[in-house]
Design an enzyme around this catalytic site. Structure first.
Site, PDB file in Angstrom:
ATOM      1  CG  ASP A  67      21.837  32.736  33.639  1.00  0.00           C
ATOM      2  OD1 ASP A  67      22.453  33.161  32.641  1.00  0.00           O
ATOM      3  OD2 ASP A  67      22.053  33.135  34.794  1.00  0.00           O
ATOM      4  CG  ASN A 136      21.690  37.970  45.557  1.00  0.00           C
ATOM      5  OD1 ASN A 136      22.515  37.592  44.717  1.00  0.00           O
ATOM      6  ND2 ASN A 136      20.388  37.783  45.410  1.00  0.00           N
ATOM      7  CG  HIS A 138      22.580  35.766  41.758  1.00  0.00           C
ATOM      8  ND1 HIS A 138      21.890  36.952  41.843  1.00  0.00           N
ATOM      9  CD2 HIS A 138      23.170  35.782  40.539  1.00  0.00           C
ATOM     10  CE1 HIS A 138      22.066  37.651  40.740  1.00  0.00           C
ATOM     11  NE2 HIS A 138      22.848  36.969  39.936  1.00  0.00           N
ATOM     12  CD  GLU A 143      18.398  35.459  42.746  1.00  0.00           C
ATOM     13  OE1 GLU A 143      19.346  35.752  43.492  1.00  0.00           O
ATOM     14  OE2 GLU A 143      17.929  36.242  41.898  1.00  0.00           O
TER      15      GLU A 143
HETATM   16  C1  GLP Z   1      22.991  38.034  36.315  1.00  0.00           C
HETATM   17  C2  GLP Z   1      23.464  36.687  35.772  1.00  0.00           C
HETATM   18  C3  GLP Z   1      24.653  36.156  36.533  1.00  0.00           C
HETATM   19  C4  GLP Z   1      25.689  37.242  36.752  1.00  0.00           C
HETATM   20  C5  GLP Z   1      25.079  38.342  37.562  1.00  0.00           C
HETATM   21  C6  GLP Z   1      26.051  39.474  37.882  1.00  0.00           C
HETATM   22  O1  GLP Z   1      22.039  37.935  37.309  1.00  0.00           O
HETATM   23  N1  GLP Z   1      22.424  35.722  35.770  1.00  0.00           N
HETATM   24  O2  GLP Z   1      25.208  35.068  35.815  1.00  0.00           O
HETATM   25  O3  GLP Z   1      26.818  36.725  37.395  1.00  0.00           O
HETATM   26  O4  GLP Z   1      24.006  38.890  36.812  1.00  0.00           O
HETATM   27  O5  GLP Z   1      26.033  40.419  36.880  1.00  0.00           O
HETATM   28  P1  GLP Z   1      27.025  41.605  36.688  1.00  0.00           P
HETATM   29  O6  GLP Z   1      28.250  41.022  36.114  1.00  0.00           O
HETATM   30  O7  GLP Z   1      26.338  42.522  35.716  1.00  0.00           O
HETATM   31  O8  GLP Z   1      27.244  42.227  38.016  1.00  0.00           O
END
Ligand code: GLP
Length: 244
Positions: A67, A136, A138, A143
């Site tokens: 993404d 959450n 995702h 989402e």
């Molecule tokens: C972002 C990314 C996700 C990732 C998520 C969790 O929103 N788009 O791909 O898994 O964050 O991030 P973190 O690893 O910082 O908790």
């Protein structure tokens, strides 16, 4: 779903890097699906170390990232392209033209998303996909909602995700509200999936994921339960609610 629970974040990172290293050594032309966020940073650090010290070779690999924030160019320090350059690509011998991160500046996200999925297909498909998980539930930027996108395209970020990711920006108001994200269908086409989770903040969602026994678009990660080759690699803190 296979589960590996490690004592620490560093062990989690090494366990994930072990799987990547094995797959790359088995198939030097492997197509890597890559993720951003804090969680995979240690895995990338470990892969860089293995490249520098043990000659792990990325010269024939390709990569596709999950993404990118809409409105951020690749040289913006908060862009995921910049993140990938800093944490991985600049330190290994992958060819730059073989690395793909969605273009946050595309003017036609729908067409762009289709092309991105097509490019993945034409590359032979993602062999191994690294994933983090949002608090959450995702996955990438898919989402919780009544419906989930199948293919890559434009998505809206939830308030929870904007709040979670505000730590990387000046304030929550600076977090983009949209992203270009691979869809759940694009992600589930990967041959093998490694899902990472670390820390207490992920304990509740990991427990939901493992205990629910049902898929729901309200927790996008539950769709991973439908895939035949997913390994959850998490530390004890992230796993702590599973047996409560
Ligand atoms: C972002 C990314 C996700 C990732 C998520 C969790 O929103 N788009 O791909 O898994 O964050 O991030 P973190 O690893 O910082 O908790």
């Amino acid at each position: 779903m296979k589960i590996i629970v490690t004592k620490s974040y560093d062990e989690m990172s090494k366990a994930a890097a072990d799987v990547f290293e094995k797959e790359i050594r088995n198939n030097p032309e492997l197509v890597l699906g890559l993720a951003t966020g804090s969680t995979p940073v240690g895995t990338y650090r470990e892969l860089v170390r293995r490249h520098l010290e043990n000659g792990l070779d990325f010269s024939r690999t390709k990569s596709f990232n999950l993404d990118e924030y809409v409105g951020l160019s690749g040289d913006n320090p908060n862009s995921y392209r910049h993140f990938m350059d800093e944490h991985l690509f600049n330190h290994i011998n992958i060819e730059r033209e073989n690395t793909h991160v969605p273009d946050g500046l595309t003017e036609n996200p729908k067409e762009y998303g289709k092309k991105y999925d097509q490019m993945i297909l034409e590359s032979g498909g993602i062999g191994i996909q690294l994933l983090g998980i949002g608090s959450n539930g995702h996955i990438a930027f898919n989402e919780p909602d009544e419906e989930l996108p199948v293919g890559t395209g434009l998505v809206e970020l939830s308030e929870q995700t904007i709040a979670d990711n505000a730590r990387f920006f000046q304030s929550a108001e600076h977090v983009p509200t949209q992203a270009i994200s691979m869809g759940m269908g694009s992600i589930l086409k990967a041959g093998k999936i490694i899902l990472l989770a670390s820390g207490e903040g992920k304990a509740e969602v990991i427990s939901e994921l493992l205990n629910r026994g049902k898929v729901t678009s309200r927790i996008p990660a539950t769709f991973l339960l439908l895939h035949p080759d997913v390994t959850l690699v998490c530390d004890e803190e992230a796993y702590s609610e599973v047996n409560r």
